[in-house]
Design a protein around this motif. Sequence first.
Motif, PDB file in Angstrom:
ATOM      1  N   THR A 317     -39.407  31.114  76.036  1.00  0.00           N
ATOM      2  CA  THR A 317     -39.695  32.069  74.963  1.00  0.00           C
ATOM      3  C   THR A 317     -38.908  33.423  75.250  1.00  0.00           C
ATOM      4  O   THR A 317     -38.637  33.786  76.678  1.00  0.00           O
ATOM      5  CB  THR A 317     -41.219  32.526  75.081  1.00  0.00           C
ATOM      6  N   GLU A 318     -38.204  33.755  74.059  1.00  0.00           N
ATOM      7  CA  GLU A 318     -37.403  34.991  74.280  1.00  0.00           C
ATOM      8  C   GLU A 318     -37.846  35.929  73.155  1.00  0.00           C
ATOM      9  O   GLU A 318     -38.125  35.714  72.135  1.00  0.00           O
ATOM     10  CB  GLU A 318     -35.956  34.535  73.720  1.00  0.00           C
ATOM     11  N   VAL A 319     -38.236  37.021  73.873  1.00  0.00           N
ATOM     12  CA  VAL A 319     -38.585  38.343  73.063  1.00  0.00           C
ATOM     13  C   VAL A 319     -37.738  39.371  73.254  1.00  0.00           C
ATOM     14  O   VAL A 319     -37.188  39.881  74.285  1.00  0.00           O
ATOM     15  CB  VAL A 319     -40.077  38.795  73.575  1.00  0.00           C
ATOM     16  N   GLN A 320     -37.300  40.132  71.959  1.00  0.00           N
ATOM     17  CA  GLN A 320     -36.355  41.292  72.177  1.00  0.00           C
ATOM     18  C   GLN A 320     -36.681  42.111  71.012  1.00  0.00           C
ATOM     19  O   GLN A 320     -37.184  41.831  69.935  1.00  0.00           O
ATOM     20  CB  GLN A 320     -35.199  40.700  71.813  1.00  0.00           C
ATOM     21  N   GLN A 321     -36.410  43.435  71.282  1.00  0.00           N
ATOM     22  CA  GLN A 321     -36.367  44.534  70.399  1.00  0.00           C
ATOM     23  C   GLN A 321     -34.989  45.233  70.583  1.00  0.00           C
ATOM     24  O   GLN A 321     -34.805  45.688  71.850  1.00  0.00           O
ATOM     25  CB  GLN A 321     -37.664  45.535  70.854  1.00  0.00           C
ATOM     26  N   TYR A 322     -34.396  45.301  69.595  1.00  0.00           N
ATOM     27  CA  TYR A 322     -32.976  46.146  69.556  1.00  0.00           C
ATOM     28  C   TYR A 322     -32.663  46.765  68.428  1.00  0.00           C
ATOM     29  O   TYR A 322     -33.119  46.578  67.315  1.00  0.00           O
ATOM     30  CB  TYR A 322     -32.085  45.253  70.104  1.00  0.00           C
ATOM     31  N   HIS A 323     -31.704  47.925  68.632  1.00  0.00           N
ATOM     32  CA  HIS A 323     -31.095  48.311  67.312  1.00  0.00           C
ATOM     33  C   HIS A 323     -29.603  47.865  67.095  1.00  0.00           C
ATOM     34  O   HIS A 323     -28.835  47.661  67.742  1.00  0.00           O
ATOM     35  CB  HIS A 323     -31.052  49.848  67.864  1.00  0.00           C
ATOM     36  N   GLU A 324     -29.596  47.422  65.891  1.00  0.00           N
ATOM     37  CA  GLU A 324     -28.451  46.826  65.329  1.00  0.00           C
ATOM     38  C   GLU A 324     -27.535  47.449  64.626  1.00  0.00           C
ATOM     39  O   GLU A 324     -28.036  48.284  63.676  1.00  0.00           O
ATOM     40  CB  GLU A 324     -28.985  45.675  64.558  1.00  0.00           C
ATOM     41  N   PRO A 325     -26.220  47.792  65.006  1.00  0.00           N
ATOM     42  CA  PRO A 325     -25.169  48.696  64.098  1.00  0.00           C
ATOM     43  C   PRO A 325     -25.040  48.095  62.784  1.00  0.00           C
ATOM     44  O   PRO A 325     -25.028  46.646  62.641  1.00  0.00           O
ATOM     45  CB  PRO A 325     -24.007  48.277  64.851  1.00  0.00           C
ATOM     46  N   ARG A 326     -25.560  48.999  61.771  1.00  0.00           N
ATOM     47  CA  ARG A 326     -25.410  48.392  60.403  1.00  0.00           C
ATOM     48  C   ARG A 326     -24.229  48.928  59.478  1.00  0.00           C
ATOM     49  O   ARG A 326     -23.831  48.408  58.524  1.00  0.00           O
ATOM     50  CB  ARG A 326     -26.792  48.776  59.754  1.00  0.00           C
ATOM     51  N   GLY A 327     -23.773  50.150  59.894  1.00  0.00           N
ATOM     52  CA  GLY A 327     -22.618  50.483  59.188  1.00  0.00           C
ATOM     53  C   GLY A 327     -21.855  51.876  59.669  1.00  0.00           C
ATOM     54  O   GLY A 327     -22.453  52.995  59.941  1.00  0.00           O
ATOM     55  N   LEU A 328     -20.696  51.879  59.812  1.00  0.00           N
ATOM     56  CA  LEU A 328     -19.923  53.010  60.365  1.00  0.00           C
ATOM     57  C   LEU A 328     -19.929  53.802  59.289  1.00  0.00           C
ATOM     58  O   LEU A 328     -19.532  53.748  58.111  1.00  0.00           O
ATOM     59  CB  LEU A 328     -18.680  52.542  61.000  1.00  0.00           C
ATOM     60  N   PHE A 329     -19.839  55.206  59.573  1.00  0.00           N
ATOM     61  CA  PHE A 329     -19.767  56.263  58.737  1.00  0.00           C
ATOM     62  C   PHE A 329     -19.055  57.590  59.219  1.00  0.00           C
ATOM     63  O   PHE A 329     -19.131  57.878  60.550  1.00  0.00           O
ATOM     64  CB  PHE A 329     -21.090  56.726  57.995  1.00  0.00           C
ATOM     65  N   ASP A 334     -15.080  64.772  58.039  1.00  0.00           N
ATOM     66  CA  ASP A 334     -13.732  65.182  58.561  1.00  0.00           C
ATOM     67  C   ASP A 334     -12.562  64.030  58.691  1.00  0.00           C
ATOM     68  O   ASP A 334     -11.414  64.348  59.189  1.00  0.00           O
ATOM     69  CB  ASP A 334     -13.526  65.629  59.914  1.00  0.00           C
ATOM     70  N   GLY A 335     -13.136  62.948  57.901  1.00  0.00           N
ATOM     71  CA  GLY A 335     -12.090  61.815  57.637  1.00  0.00           C
ATOM     72  C   GLY A 335     -12.009  60.932  59.084  1.00  0.00           C
ATOM     73  O   GLY A 335     -11.066  59.882  59.000  1.00  0.00           O
ATOM     74  N   ILE A 336     -12.957  61.236  59.764  1.00  0.00           N
ATOM     75  CA  ILE A 336     -12.798  60.212  60.988  1.00  0.00           C
ATOM     76  C   ILE A 336     -14.001  59.602  61.066  1.00  0.00           C
ATOM     77  O   ILE A 336     -15.279  60.142  61.128  1.00  0.00           O
ATOM     78  CB  ILE A 336     -12.298  61.115  62.293  1.00  0.00           C
ATOM     79  N   VAL A 337     -14.316  58.104  61.172  1.00  0.00           N
ATOM     80  CA  VAL A 337     -15.527  57.489  61.693  1.00  0.00           C
ATOM     81  C   VAL A 337     -15.957  57.778  62.738  1.00  0.00           C
ATOM     82  O   VAL A 337     -15.230  57.722  63.961  1.00  0.00           O
ATOM     83  CB  VAL A 337     -15.099  55.972  61.252  1.00  0.00           C
ATOM     84  N   ASP A 338     -17.227  58.363  62.909  1.00  0.00           N
ATOM     85  CA  ASP A 338     -17.698  58.704  64.213  1.00  0.00           C
ATOM     86  C   ASP A 338     -19.283  58.353  64.482  1.00  0.00           C
ATOM     87  O   ASP A 338     -19.753  59.042  65.525  1.00  0.00           O
ATOM     88  CB  ASP A 338     -17.544  60.206  64.627  1.00  0.00           C
ATOM     89  N   ALA A 339     -19.845  57.628  63.759  1.00  0.00           N
ATOM     90  CA  ALA A 339     -21.292  57.301  63.803  1.00  0.00           C
ATOM     91  C   ALA A 339     -21.581  56.121  62.909  1.00  0.00           C
ATOM     92  O   ALA A 339     -20.829  55.517  62.315  1.00  0.00           O
ATOM     93  CB  ALA A 339     -22.182  58.484  63.362  1.00  0.00           C
ATOM     94  N   THR A 340     -22.725  55.440  63.433  1.00  0.00           N
ATOM     95  CA  THR A 340     -23.181  54.152  62.764  1.00  0.00           C
ATOM     96  C   THR A 340     -24.724  54.138  62.398  1.00  0.00           C
ATOM     97  O   THR A 340     -25.413  55.139  63.287  1.00  0.00           O
ATOM     98  CB  THR A 340     -22.998  53.101  63.908  1.00  0.00           C
ATOM     99  N   THR A 341     -25.044  53.919  61.403  1.00  0.00           N
ATOM    100  CA  THR A 341     -26.431  53.586  61.105  1.00  0.00           C
ATOM    101  C   THR A 341     -27.035  52.425  61.716  1.00  0.00           C
ATOM    102  O   THR A 341     -26.135  51.651  62.229  1.00  0.00           O
ATOM    103  CB  THR A 341     -26.616  53.442  59.439  1.00  0.00           C
ATOM    104  N   ARG A 342     -28.167  52.269  62.047  1.00  0.00           N
ATOM    105  CA  ARG A 342     -28.814  51.322  62.822  1.00  0.00           C
ATOM    106  C   ARG A 342     -29.995  50.788  62.168  1.00  0.00           C
ATOM    107  O   ARG A 342     -30.666  51.269  61.474  1.00  0.00           O
ATOM    108  CB  ARG A 342     -29.386  51.804  64.117  1.00  0.00           C
ATOM    109  N   GLU A 343     -30.106  49.455  62.672  1.00  0.00           N
ATOM    110  CA  GLU A 343     -31.564  48.884  62.104  1.00  0.00           C
ATOM    111  C   GLU A 343     -32.171  48.100  63.280  1.00  0.00           C
ATOM    112  O   GLU A 343     -31.532  47.584  64.384  1.00  0.00           O
ATOM    113  CB  GLU A 343     -30.987  47.589  61.237  1.00  0.00           C
ATOM    114  N   SER A 407     -24.143  58.636  67.259  1.00  0.00           N
ATOM    115  CA  SER A 407     -22.909  58.972  67.300  1.00  0.00           C
ATOM    116  C   SER A 407     -22.138  58.222  68.007  1.00  0.00           C
ATOM    117  O   SER A 407     -22.386  57.493  69.114  1.00  0.00           O
ATOM    118  CB  SER A 407     -22.696  60.281  67.722  1.00  0.00           C
ATOM    119  N   LEU A 408     -20.684  57.607  67.860  1.00  0.00           N
ATOM    120  CA  LEU A 408     -19.895  56.929  68.781  1.00  0.00           C
ATOM    121  C   LEU A 408     -19.193  57.588  69.822  1.00  0.00           C
ATOM    122  O   LEU A 408     -18.932  57.176  70.742  1.00  0.00           O
ATOM    123  CB  LEU A 408     -18.653  56.593  67.636  1.00  0.00           C
TER     124      LEU A 408
END
Length: 718
Positions: A317-329, A334-343, A407-408
């Motif tokens: 049995t493997e149980v997991q809860q985690y935040h998956e990166p979904r999209g950089l923005f 300022d024109g620099i990708v510096d964060a990610t949304t999460r799922e 934030s990255l």
Amino acid sequence: MSFRIGTSALALAVGLIGAAPVMAQSTAQDQVSASEVDSGDGEGEQIIVTGRAQKLYRVEQTSAGKLPTEPLLSSQNIAVITQELIQDQGARDAQDIYRNISGVSFFSYAGVTARGFRQEEIFFDGLRGDPYAGFAVPQLFNLERVEFLKGPAGMLYGPGAPGGLFNYVTKKPDASAFKAELRGIVGNADRYGGSGEVNAPLGSGFTARGGLFYEDRGLFRFNASSRTLIADGGLAFDPGPVKIILQATQYDQELDANRLRGVPTDNAGNFLASRRWNHNEPSDFLNLNSTVFQGRIEAEPLAGLKIDATLRYNDATEVQQYHEPRGLFDSNRDGIVDATTREFRDQRRDEESWSMGANAVYGFAISQTVSNRVLLGFDHYTGKEVFAGRSLRGRTAPATGLPGPLSLLNPVYGQSNPATYNLGPFSVTSTDSRRTGFYVLDELTVGPLILVGGIRRDSFRDNANGIVFEDEKTTYRAGAVYRITDEISLFGQYATSFEPQDPSAQNPLAGGPFAPTAGDIIEGGIKTALMGGRIQSSLSAYRIRRENLLQADSRGDFGNDGVDDFTTFGEVTSKGIEFDLAADITPNWVLTVAYAYNNTRVTGDNGGGGITNRVGNRFANAPQHQLGFWTRYQIPSLGLAAAFGGDYVAEQLSLSGQRVQPYMIFDASLIYETGPIRAMLRVDNLFDKTYAVSGFIDRTGHFPGEPRSVFLEIGYRF
């Protein structure tokens, strides 16, 4: 040598020729192989020196081919990682040993790229049934050795990827002697742990073995740590001519702030955040609990006839809860990708399986120069996996009841609390699988010539949420070895394989059911063990072809049923050369060098693309060049040995086509061994290089290599 996911080509001569660095303690037996032979003239003795490269970390026979064979007499390429090598490198999990196998590099988690193809399935004691469900990485404490059979292995093991196959051989009770050992380890990142093992003959044919392993360590990614507990035991009864072995193993692993993805990069492969960046919250986790029971019978009822049968049960049995990166923005525009949304993902995997297999090997002499061995066998596997999962996707700005962005450059943890998320019900999927195979293999030896031929018939059935697919497949193997001298042999092989399409892809609305993929290999080369084994080498060239790959149909929804169609027209060809060398420079100085070249390309498709792991005309995480070396010098009078190694992996491409930069890393160790005491001081990634070992998709980034790490391990043998 980097212990987590760093090198992929150190001590690589162990793979094809079974050699590796020397042990610290030197004895006369290490340097002399047999030898006092009376010359007959009364003038003294003849001393025959055996090379250290031949003696150390070398197995006399490989078993992954199911006919025990000396490496020099085998038409297959089988890499063997012995228990001694595992201990000498301080290896803990499977990722630590990939570097020892030429042609194998890290892909993700327990998955590798083998001769250009992604490979994830693992066998234990020759049977299916991996106790490490889902995304856990196999641990090495209770393993005697790890064997990697290169190329298609369908005739011996049934369905599988064409690049190769891992077989993990577990430790079993040994009636030869009483053995016991205690070991402790401390290191940076709050690493500590220990293990104990005892093997005791009990009399009346009984032998018992038990082992306990625990280690707690902080991982280099923010918030991440690992706690692993393995309890392992066995009982053997050997009154002769029948031997019975019973084993039980319990695995418990707790991984904080997992499941770990990569670190985002730009298209040139430069990290956009610290290599320690983690997309998970401190409360995230991946926990594994797995129980294995195994029984085995070995018998030799007649001279020349050996029989074995194994039954294995696994419940994981493997149980997991985690935040998956979904999209950089770009959070501040300022024109620099510096964060990610999460799922946020909440998942549970329950796997239960039964495996059984039996083999009968009969060997007999036809004349003084002609002999024959025949293998008859079968194996059967049934497995059920139930997956329950639910997820919730966040936004680019914090919102009540949703996962927040991260934030990255300046990640702040604890602002997103899964207890407040508005999660829906679990979605449950169930998959039942069955695999059955019968096979026969014959090996004929005529003087210096060895001819091998085999055939296997498999039947298989998959039921994924009521979508059932079943079929049968035949696979073949043919090989030849010509022993030019006792020290030089030529070898060649042809073998086939197949792999059923994923059960989830068998939907009739998408054009299913689909026939399995098919693979074959043509390989040839030369193996040597010169000067009494002091210079060992292997040179081989191969071509692997994989056909019938599932891909998107260029016509889209051909059946007008609302589901886009697939087709199984596709071909991938892998070509490569592997060279391995192990040499005794002096009686106390050993050098190993290994080089692997591979070129894997799409050689046929329908114009619709969609072949898994394809990146243009290349394939993800398939480096064209690998070069590794390992050298070790010992001072017998002091009981000391010093070692230094390096590993180079050429440029790769991620699944999204981003560049994974080439890297070269170095490692060193100092070993002291005297009497029952053995101590090892180890430094990985000696110069603290920042690098990525492989790439995933652009939103999750590349898997970073471990920074410099240091540990001290001390053991005492009774």
